[in-house]
Write a protein that holds these residues in place. Sequence first.
Motif, PDB file in Angstrom:
ATOM      1  N   LEU A 123       2.993  -3.907  -1.020  1.00 20.64           N
ATOM      2  CA  LEU A 123       3.608  -2.772  -0.327  1.00 20.64           C
ATOM      3  C   LEU A 123       3.911  -1.618  -1.272  1.00 20.64           C
ATOM      4  O   LEU A 123       4.084  -0.471  -0.834  1.00 20.64           O
ATOM      5  CB  LEU A 123       4.909  -3.219   0.360  1.00 20.64           C
TER       6      LEU A 123
ATOM      7  N   GLU B 141       2.595  -5.875   9.528  1.00 17.89           N
ATOM      8  CA  GLU B 141       2.447  -6.083   8.083  1.00 17.89           C
ATOM      9  C   GLU B 141       1.015  -5.847   7.642  1.00 17.89           C
ATOM     10  O   GLU B 141       0.765  -5.242   6.590  1.00 17.89           O
ATOM     11  CB  GLU B 141       2.887  -7.504   7.707  1.00 17.89           C
TER      12      GLU B 141
ATOM     13  N   THR C  11       0.458  -2.082   7.485  1.00 19.93           N
ATOM     14  CA  THR C  11       1.179  -1.486   6.356  1.00 19.93           C
ATOM     15  C   THR C  11       0.490  -1.810   5.038  1.00 19.93           C
ATOM     16  O   THR C  11       0.296  -0.935   4.175  1.00 19.93           O
ATOM     17  CB  THR C  11       2.636  -2.004   6.324  1.00 19.93           C
TER      18      THR C  11
ATOM     19  N   ARG D 180       2.055 -10.510  -0.833  1.00 19.15           N
ATOM     20  CA  ARG D 180       2.390  -9.753   0.377  1.00 19.15           C
ATOM     21  C   ARG D 180       3.537  -8.760   0.123  1.00 19.15           C
ATOM     22  O   ARG D 180       3.590  -7.697   0.744  1.00 19.15           O
ATOM     23  CB  ARG D 180       2.760 -10.730   1.498  1.00 19.15           C
TER      24      ARG D 180
ATOM     25  N   THR E 204       8.679  -5.592   5.791  1.00 20.49           N
ATOM     26  CA  THR E 204       7.777  -6.491   6.518  1.00 20.49           C
ATOM     27  C   THR E 204       8.310  -7.912   6.460  1.00 20.49           C
ATOM     28  O   THR E 204       9.211  -8.234   5.662  1.00 20.49           O
ATOM     29  CB  THR E 204       6.359  -6.477   5.905  1.00 20.49           C
TER      30      THR E 204
ATOM     31  N   TYR F 241       3.148  -9.754  12.161  1.00 21.60           N
ATOM     32  CA  TYR F 241       1.991  -9.871  11.265  1.00 21.60           C
ATOM     33  C   TYR F 241       1.058  -8.669  11.414  1.00 21.60           C
ATOM     34  O   TYR F 241       0.478  -8.197  10.433  1.00 21.60           O
ATOM     35  CB  TYR F 241       1.243 -11.172  11.550  1.00 21.60           C
TER      36      TYR F 241
END
Length: 1003
Positions: A112, A197, A200, A108, A168, A194
Motif C-alpha cells: 500500500l 484491497e 487499492t 499486502r 485495507t 478483498y
Amino acid sequence: LGLDIGVNSVGWALVEALVSEKAGKVLKFRCLVDAGVRVFPEGADRGGQGAEQSPNVKRREARASRRLHQRKSQRLSRLKILLQKYGLAPSNEEDWRRFLLRDPYSLRARGLDERLDLEEIGRALYHIAQRRGFKSNRRTHRGDKETGTVLKEISQLQKEIEDAGARTLGEYLYRLKSSGVGRVRGRYTHRDMYIEEFDTLWQKQSAYHGERLNEFIKKEIFDAIFYQRPLRIQKHLVGMCEYEKDRKRSPRATWYAQRFRMLQDINNLSIVNTATGEIQERLTNEQRLKLIELLGRSKEVTFDRIRKYLGLPESCVFNYEKDGKKSKLKGNTTEWHLRKVFKDRYDELPVEVRDEVVRALIFIDDEEVLRRHARDRWSLDEDATERLLKVQLESGYVHLSEKALKKIIPHLEAGYRYMEAVSKAGYRRRDERDVEDVRLLRPKDIPQLNNPLVRAALYQMRKVVNAIVCTYGRPDEIRVEMVRELKLPIKRRQEIVRQYKENERINEEARKRLIEEFGIPKPSRDDIIKYRLWEECRHQCPYTGRPIPKEALFTEDWDVEHILPLSRSLDDSYNNKTLCWAEENRKRKHNRTPFEAYGHDEARWAEIVRRIKCLPKAKRNRFYMKDIPDDFIARRLNDTAYIARETRAILEKVAGKGRVKISKGGVTAILRRLWGLETILGSKDKKNREDHRHHAIDAIVTALTTDSIIKKISERSVSQRGLRGVKIEAPWEGFREDVKKKVMEMVVSHRVRRKISGALHEETNYGILGTTDEKGQSLYAVRKAIEAITKKDLDYIADEKIKELILQHLTKHGVDLARDDEKSRQWKIAMDPSNPPYLPNRNGPPVPVKRVRLHKPSSAMIHLGYRAVESGSNHHIVIFEYTEGRKKGRWDGEVVTMFEAARRAVSGEPVVKRDLGEGRKFIMSLSTNEMVWIKDGEFAGFWRVQKMDVRKNIIFRPHYLGGKLKDTDRPPLILRRTPSSLQEMKVVKVCIDPIGRIVRAGD
C-alpha cells in the motif's frame, strides 16, 4: 380391504361382509379372507440417533464439498497460470514452493505504501484468491440464521478495521499478526473487503510497474480471483398446477398468489357472538369489502383490530380465533413491501411493472443486477433501491398456476368460498371428477412428493394393492388407518386456546422490555427467545454457573443452545433451548447431551442439577436424559397421518369415489384391546412392536372398523365416564382364533434391495505402510483422537512411549484393563479430551496427547492409489459347491463387497457371477433381506438374511422379527451360519411377493 400404512411397513387384511344393497351399510362380517405385511426400508436415514434425512443427503453433501474443493483448486490453478504468464510468479516448481513460503500479510500491507517486485505482488494476489471472503446471496441466504451470524461478525470486523485506522483488511491483519495480540485466521470476511484491497493494491503498484500491470492484465486476474458462477435454475423442480396441467405452479410471493390466500381467509371467516350464542356463517358483503381493503394494504392485522374496524362488539369471536389456529390474518405482504419501496408512486405503476419487480425479487440473486434494474427500469433513487434490496418476499409455491389463479380470484372477490369459486371458474372439483376405471395403480398415480418417507410408503402400498387386486379382485371398500387424536373434550380445547394466548402475552411483554430497556427498536423472534431464556435461567449459565450480564446478552459470547443436540433429536422447540457460554458450547458441550458431556464428573454434575432447579420441568427432564429419547416415534405418527391423507385420493382410483374411509389410530388400539388381539403375539397387555405381524392385526381391525363403532367410541371418549365399561362384540364367532391362525401362518414380505448404491467403502483413509505384523497381515496407519480410542486400539499404538503413557493414564483413573472397556465410566473420565495425558517436554511445559497414531493390521483393505480404505458394506454372498478335489460335494461361500459389485457393474461384468470356473458349481446368492426356507429340524421355518461379514458368516433372523440386532440375541431369535452349515440344514432360497405368497427362487 384394511390398510395399516406406516413409514416402513404396509399391513393389509381382506374381510368378507354382508352389505345392505339399499343403504350400502355393513350388516355383518362373515370371515377373514387373507392378511399380510410388507416391510421395506424407510425413505429416510436416521443416522442412528433418530434424526431423519433423505438417504441422498450425505452423498449430496459430500458431492457439494468435492465440487467446492475442485472449483477452488481450478480457480487457483488458473490464477497460477496467469501469474506465471505475466511474470508475477516463478515457473519452476521448486521456486514456486519457495514463493508460497513468503509472508503474504507483510506484502499486502507493504504494497500500500512501497514498491514490491512482481513476484511479491503475485504472492499477495494469490493469498487474496485463497480467501476471497463471503458473498451474500439474497435468495438462498434470505432469512438464514447462519448467514445473519456471519454478516453480524463481518460488520464487527469492519468496525474494528475502521477503529484501527487500517486502509485495507490485509493491513489490519498484518498489524494483528505483528503485535501478537489478536487472532489472524478464523474470521468471517466479506468479498467486498478483498475487492477493495485488490483495487487499492493494484492502483499503487501499477504506478511503479507501468505497462507490466495494465488494465487488460488487471481484468484477467480480477476475473480469475473473483468470478463466481450463478446459481443453477431449479425451475424443473416446481410442480404442475392442479387444474391447468400444462402450467407450472405460481410462486407464493406473486400478487395473485397473495391475493388468493388473503381472499380465502376472508371468505372462510365466520363470527360467533359468545354473549348470545348467535352464529354468522359468513361476513356480509360490506364487511368483506372493508376487510379486503384493509388487508390489501397491511402486512397483517390482529382480530382485535378487525373487530374495531368492522364495528363488532367484544363478545364477537372469529372462527380462527376460537379454534386457536390464528391470532391475526396476513394481508397481501408483497403489496405491503412494494408500497414501502415505491411510496406514493405505487398506485401509478402499471400492473406489468409491479409484476416485473416481484419476479425480479424472486428470481434475481445478484444484487448488482437488481440495483441496475432499480435505477434504469423502475427509476428508483438510492434510498429506495436500498429498501428494495432488503425486501424479503414469501418463499415457496402455491398449488395453482397463475393462469388458474386469474380465473378463480374474481369469484373469490365476489364472495364465493374456494371450492365454489373453482366450480364457477369452470374447473371440475376433486369430488366431481370422474373416477377412472383403473384396475391397477400405475407409477404415475403416485404424486411426486418432497417427503421421502411418504414417497417410499406410497410406492410400496401400490405394489401391495395391485397384488391384492390381481389375486382377489377389486375391493368394494377400503379403510386406511390414520393416526389422529380422537375428538377432544371441550375443556381440553379451551386449555389449548388459553395456552396459546398466554404465550402470545409473554412474547409481547418481552418485546416491550427489549425496546424500552435494551434499546432494540425491532426485536426479532430470536431476540425474544434469547431474552426469555435469560430470565428463565435467572441470568446464569446452567452449565458453567457464569453470570450473564445484561449488556453482554446479545453478544457472540452467549449462545442459544439446544439441550438435546438438534442434529440428533430434531427438537427445535422452546423446551429444548437454554443459554450457554459460547466457548463452553464449542469446546465441551457441543453435539452431546448434558449427561454425556458432564455426567462422568459427579461434582460438576451436582452443580448443574442445582442450577437447573429454576427451569421448567420439561427442560429439567431433558438435562437428566442419558441419551436421545425415541421421540422420532411421534414423528412417525405424524408422517403416517400424512401418508393416509395422500392415500385416500390414490386408492379411490381402485375402489371408486367415496369408497375409501379413514379410520383413527385411537379407535384401532381400543378395538384391538377389546377384542383380545393384544396377546396374540405373546405380549401380556400391549402389542409386540418387534413382531412385524402386529401391522397385519392392525389392518384386520381397521377393515372391521365401521362408522357406527367410531361414533360410539368417540361419543364415550368425551363423556365423563370415558371408555370404562364399553363392550363391542367380536365381528363373528371364533374371531380371535381365526385371526391368530392367519397371523401365525403368514410370511412377512421384505423388500430386497440389490441396487448398488450408497458408500462403496468407509470414509477413513489409511496410510499404506508396506509392512506386515507377525501373522503376515498388512499394516496400515491412521491417526485417532484420544476420546475415540477403544480397548482394542491400545495394541495398535505405534509409539511404545505413547502407548505406555496412555496405559499409565488409564490406570491412574481407575481403569481395570482386564474388566473395563471404552463404555465404562472410568474409561470415559480418563479419555475425556479436557483431561488428556501429558508427554514430558525437556524444553518447556508438558505436551498434551490429543491424537494417537495407530498401525492396524488388515487383510481386506482396498487400495486407492497412495491410500487405503476399509471395504464397508457387502452386496451379496455367493454360495457354491466344490465339484472336484478334496472338498468335493462341500458348500463354501465368497463375499462380494459393495465396492467389488460396483467395479463389476462399471466394467460390464455380471454383478452376481454364476460361472465360477472349473471345480465350483453355483448354488445360490444371498443379499440382505432375501429369504430362505428350512424344511425340518429345530429351526424349521422362513428366515431372513440380516447381514453377512467377510468371514463368510451369515446372520439370519425370523421373517417376522423386527427391532435392532442385539449382541445378546440367541436362537431362535437369530441364526449365525456359514455356507457349509447351510448345506447340512438343507436350506432352500425362496422369494416372497408383496402379499406374502411363496415361490422357489430361480437360483
